[in-house]
Design a protein around this motif. Structure first.
Motif, mmCIF file in Angstrom:
data_model
loop_
_atom_site.group_PDB
_atom_site.id
_atom_site.type_symbol
_atom_site.label_atom_id
_atom_site.label_comp_id
_atom_site.label_asym_id
_atom_site.label_seq_id
_atom_site.Cartn_x
_atom_site.Cartn_y
_atom_site.Cartn_z
ATOM 1 N N TYR A 134 -1.057 -8.084 -3.987
ATOM 2 C CA TYR A 134 -1.495 -7.880 -2.607
ATOM 3 C C TYR A 134 -2.668 -8.795 -2.266
ATOM 4 N N PRO B 189 0.812 -1.227 0.000
ATOM 5 C CA PRO B 189 0.000 0.000 0.000
ATOM 6 C C PRO B 189 0.849 1.283 0.000
ATOM 7 N N ILE C 58 0.235 -0.098 -10.538
ATOM 8 C CA ILE C 58 -0.652 -0.110 -9.367
ATOM 9 C C ILE C 58 -1.594 -1.302 -9.438
ATOM 10 N N ASN C 59 -2.166 -1.526 -10.604
ATOM 11 C CA ASN C 59 -3.070 -2.662 -10.772
ATOM 12 C C ASN C 59 -2.354 -3.976 -10.446
ATOM 13 N N LEU D 6 0.292 -4.401 -8.580
ATOM 14 C CA LEU D 6 0.577 -4.452 -7.141
ATOM 15 C C LEU D 6 -0.655 -4.894 -6.348
ATOM 16 N N TRP D 7 -1.824 -4.378 -6.709
ATOM 17 C CA TRP D 7 -3.043 -4.793 -6.010
ATOM 18 C C TRP D 7 -3.324 -6.271 -6.240
ATOM 19 N N ARG E 279 3.832 1.561 -1.349
ATOM 20 C CA ARG E 279 4.387 1.649 -2.709
ATOM 21 C C ARG E 279 3.337 2.208 -3.663
ATOM 22 N N ILE E 280 2.099 1.763 -3.513
ATOM 23 C CA ILE E 280 1.011 2.270 -4.355
ATOM 24 C C ILE E 280 0.821 3.765 -4.121
ATOM 25 N N GLU E 281 0.887 4.175 -2.888
ATOM 26 C CA GLU E 281 0.733 5.603 -2.571
ATOM 27 C C GLU E 281 1.843 6.434 -3.227
ATOM 28 N N GLU F 66 0.963 6.782 -6.826
ATOM 29 C CA GLU F 66 -0.160 7.702 -7.006
ATOM 30 C C GLU F 66 0.293 9.157 -6.953
#
Length: 105
Positions: free
Chosen positions: A92, A45, A85-86, A88-89, A47-49, A52
């Protein structure tokens, strides 16, 4: 070594690389792998931030860009970051299910 975590440059996190089938590992080794992965997974999360923030910066640049070629480049960069991001999710969520299933066996 029968497993390792290798840095995926695109995603910016280490990913597990298993050299045997999961069931071929001893329970202790499975636990080590899962513990290491949970530590890495917990950082996803953040890393995603970070990504973003970069996307938002590039979108601001795009809003003020008059050069068509540069606008296309920025769009491509934003698209690639959104794809990261996709992915990574996916890592996750998918590995959350795997980890939970393995821990509860």
């Amino acid at each position: 070594m029968h497993y390792e975590f290798l840095l995926n440059e695109r995603l910016g996190i280490p990913l597990p690389h298993l050299y045997k089938e999961w069931d071929e590992y001893k329970v202790e080794t499975q636990s080590e792998i899962l513990l290491t992965w949970e530590k890495i997974r917990g950082r996803i999360p953040d890393r995603i931030e970070e990504i973003e923030v970069t996307i938002n910066r590039k979108q601001e640049q795009l809003n003020n860009e008059a050069n068509f070629q540069r606008s296309c480049e920025l769009n491509a960069e934003i698209s690639e970051l959104a794809s990261v991001i996709n992915d990574l999710w996916i890592w996750y969520r998918a590995n959350q299910n795997i980890s939970s299933a393995k821990v509860h066996q």
